[in-house]
Write an enzyme that holds these catalytic residues in place. Structure first.
Site, PDB file in Angstrom:
ATOM      1  N   THR A 202       0.893  -1.159   0.000  1.00 13.72           N
ATOM      2  CA  THR A 202       0.000   0.000   0.000  1.00 13.72           C
ATOM      3  C   THR A 202       0.920   1.194   0.000  1.00 13.72           C
ATOM      4  OG1 THR A 202      -1.701  -1.075   1.360  1.00 13.72           O
ATOM      5  CG2 THR A 202      -1.584   1.303   1.540  1.00 13.72           C
ATOM      6  N   ARG A 230     -13.903  -7.487  -0.520  1.00 19.94           N
ATOM      7  CA  ARG A 230     -13.178  -7.280   0.751  1.00 19.94           C
ATOM      8  C   ARG A 230     -12.647  -5.839   0.800  1.00 19.94           C
ATOM      9  NH1 ARG A 230      -7.675  -5.604   2.107  1.00 19.94           N
ATOM     10  NH2 ARG A 230      -7.157  -6.461   4.121  1.00 19.94           N
ATOM     11  N   ASP A 233      -8.215  -1.697   5.578  1.00 20.91           N
ATOM     12  CA  ASP A 233      -8.160  -0.542   6.470  1.00 20.91           C
ATOM     13  C   ASP A 233      -7.944   0.768   5.720  1.00 20.91           C
ATOM     14  OD1 ASP A 233      -5.619  -1.536   5.736  1.00 20.91           O
ATOM     15  OD2 ASP A 233      -4.678  -0.384   7.340  1.00 20.91           O
TER      16      ASP A 233
HETATM   17  N1  ASP Z   1      -3.422  -2.456   4.525  1.00 21.26           N
HETATM   18  C1  ASP Z   1      -3.799  -2.913   3.224  1.00 21.26           C
HETATM   19  C2  ASP Z   1      -5.042  -3.736   3.317  1.00 21.26           C
HETATM   20  O1  ASP Z   1      -5.197  -4.476   4.258  1.00 21.26           O
HETATM   21  C3  ASP Z   1      -2.815  -3.750   2.519  1.00 21.26           C
HETATM   22  C4  ASP Z   1      -1.411  -3.559   2.878  1.00 21.26           C
HETATM   23  O2  ASP Z   1      -0.980  -2.504   3.256  1.00 21.26           O
HETATM   24  O3  ASP Z   1      -0.665  -4.499   2.719  1.00 21.26           O
HETATM   25  O4  ASP Z   1      -5.820  -3.663   2.399  1.00 21.26           O
END
Ligand code: ASP
Length: 351
Positions: A202, A230, A233
Site C-alpha cells: 500500500t 473485501r 483498512d
Molecule cells: N493495509 C492494506 C489492506 O489491508 C494492505 C497492505 O498494506 O498491505 O488492504
C-alpha cells in the site's frame, strides 16, 4: 430525512446569520492550534514513497495545500504499473479483478473522503478527495463509487497489467493441487512471477506544512487475491489513516484487518494528543494490536502475531516516526535535512 433536516438547519442558520458564533468558535480553536508549527514542512511515506515525498515536498515549498501535495505524491505510484500494491498494476482479487481502496483526510477542515472496492479507475485517491469535497458523505463503495467517479469525468481503464495477470494466474493455478487448473512447467514460468509472493502493500503519505497544517492519504489495491468486495483498512478513516490538525497524522500499511479491529491510526494520533512522541505512540498501538491478537491462526509458535502492521506518523511540530510490530525495512521522510530512508523500528524481534 436526517440529511434533509441537517441541510435545512444549515440553510436556516446561515440565512439568520446564526452560523457566525460557530465560525468564531472554530476560529479560536484554530488560533490555538496555530501556535504550534514545524520549522520546516515534513512529509513521511511508506517504503514505496520516495517519489511521493519528493513530489509532496516540492508542492509544499510552493505553498500548496498539504492534502493536494500528498495526493499528487501518491498519484505517481498509483499510475506506476511496477508497483503491484497500488493503483494501476495492483494485484487483483481472487477473480482477477483489481479493486482499489483509498482515503484522504484534510486537517484544517477535519474533512475526509474515501472509496472502497473501486474498479477501473487508476487514481482512487483523487476520487476519495472528490467524495470529500463534492458530497456530504465520507465513503463510497463499489458500483456507487465508480458511478460517482464517472460522473466527475474519470475514464474507465483496465487496471490489470500483464504482469499482474500472470502473477494472479500462477496463484490460481497453484492454489489447490486437486482442482483443474495446472501451473505451467517450471521452465516456462516467468521468473518475475515466482518471486512475488508477498501478500501486502500500500502507499501512505502524511505531511505537515510550514503553518502546522496536516493531511494524509492512503491508497492501495489491498490484500492480494482477496475475496471480491473485501475492504481493508486503507479507506476506513481511523484505521488506515487519521489526521487531527491539532495533533498530527498517521497512516498504515500491512494487515488491514488488524487496523480495522483496533482503529489503529486513530489511536496513534490519540496517543500523540496525550503528548507521546510519534515513535512511542506507534509502539503503544503495536502493543495494543499484539494484546488483541488472540485467534490461534493469527499467532506464531511464540504466541505472537504472525503478520506485520506498519505505521508512519508526523506530529504538528514536525516530529515523525515509522514503526511496526516487527522491524521491517524502512520508510521515507523528507524534512529540512532532505529526502531519505529511515529504518522502521519494531516492537518485537523476529517476524
Ligand atoms: N493495509 C492494506 C489492506 O489491508 C494492505 C497492505 O498494506 O498491505 O488492504
Amino acid at each position: 430525512m436526517a440529511a434533509m433536516k441537517r441541510r435545512d438547519f444549515m440553510k436556516t442558520t446561515a440565512a439568520l446569520g446564526m452560523g457566525l458564533p460557530l465560525l468564531s468558535l472554530g476560529g479560536v480553536a484554530e488560533a490555538k492550534e496555530r501556535n504550534v508549527k514545524p520549522d520546516h514542512p515534513v512529509v513521511v511515506s511508506s517504503a514505496n514513497g520516495e517519489r511521493a515525498v519528493k513530489k509532496a515536498m516540492e508542492m509544499l515549498t510552493k505553498g500548496a495545500d498539504p492534502l493536494d501535495a500528498v495526493i499528487a505524491g501518491v498519484n505517481i505510484v498509483e499510475a506506476d504499473p511496477n508497483d503491484i500494491t497500488v493503483g494501476y498494476g495492483g494485484l487483483p482479487n481472487e477473480e482477477g479483478v483489481v479493486q482499489l481502496d483509498s482515503s484522504v483526510m484534510h486537517g484544517p477542515t477535519h474533512n475526509a473522503g474515501a472509496v472502497a472496492a473501486l474498479e477501473n479507475i487508476k487514481h482512487p485517491s483523487k476520487v476519495a478527495k472528490l467524495v470529500m469535497e463534492r458530497t456530504d458523505h465520507v465513503l463510497l463503495v463499489g458500483k456507487g463509487a465508480l458511478k460517482f467517479a464517472k460522473a466527475h469525468g474519470f475514464k474507465e481503464e483496465n487496471l490489470l497489467t500483464e504482469r499482474a495477470r500472470k502473477i494472479w494466474l500462477y496463484w490460481k493455478e497453484t492454489l489447490n493441487p486437486n482442482d483443474d487448473w495446472f501451473p505451467p512447467p517450471p521452465e516456462e514460468l516467468d521468473p518475475e512471477v515466482r518471486k512475488i509472493f508477498q501478500v501486502h502493500g500500500t502507499i501512505n503519505c502524511c505531511a505537515v506544512d510550514a503553518n502546522g497544517d496536516l493531511a494524509g492519504v492512503t491508497t492501495t489495491s489491498g490484500l492480494f487475491f482477496k475475496i471480491p468486495g473485501r475492504v481493508g483498512d486503507s479507506p476506513i478513516i481511523g484505521a488506515g489513516l487519521y489526521v487531527d490538525n491539532a495533533v498530527g497524522a498517521c497512516g498504515s500499511t500491512g494487515r488491514g484487518e488488524a487496523n480495522l479491529k483496533n482503529l489503529s491510526s486513530f489511536l496513534v494520533v490519540e496517543y500523540m494528543r496525550q503528548g507521546l512522541h510519534p515513535q512511542d505512540a506507534i509502539m503503544k498501538v503495536c502493543e495494543r494490536i499484539v494484546e488483541h491478537t488472540k485467534l490461534p491462526y493469527l499467532l506464531n509458535k511464540r504466541g505472537k502475531p504472525n503478520f506485520n502492521v506498519k505505521f508512519y506518523a508526523v506530529n504538528k511540530k514536525g516530529e515523525f516516526a515509522g514503526g511496526a510490530i516487527y522491524e521491517s525495512g524502512s520508510f521515507w521522510v523528507y524534512d529540512k535535512n532532505g529526502p531519505r530512508e529511515v529504518p522502521i523500528k519494531g516492537l518485537l524481534k523476529g517476524s
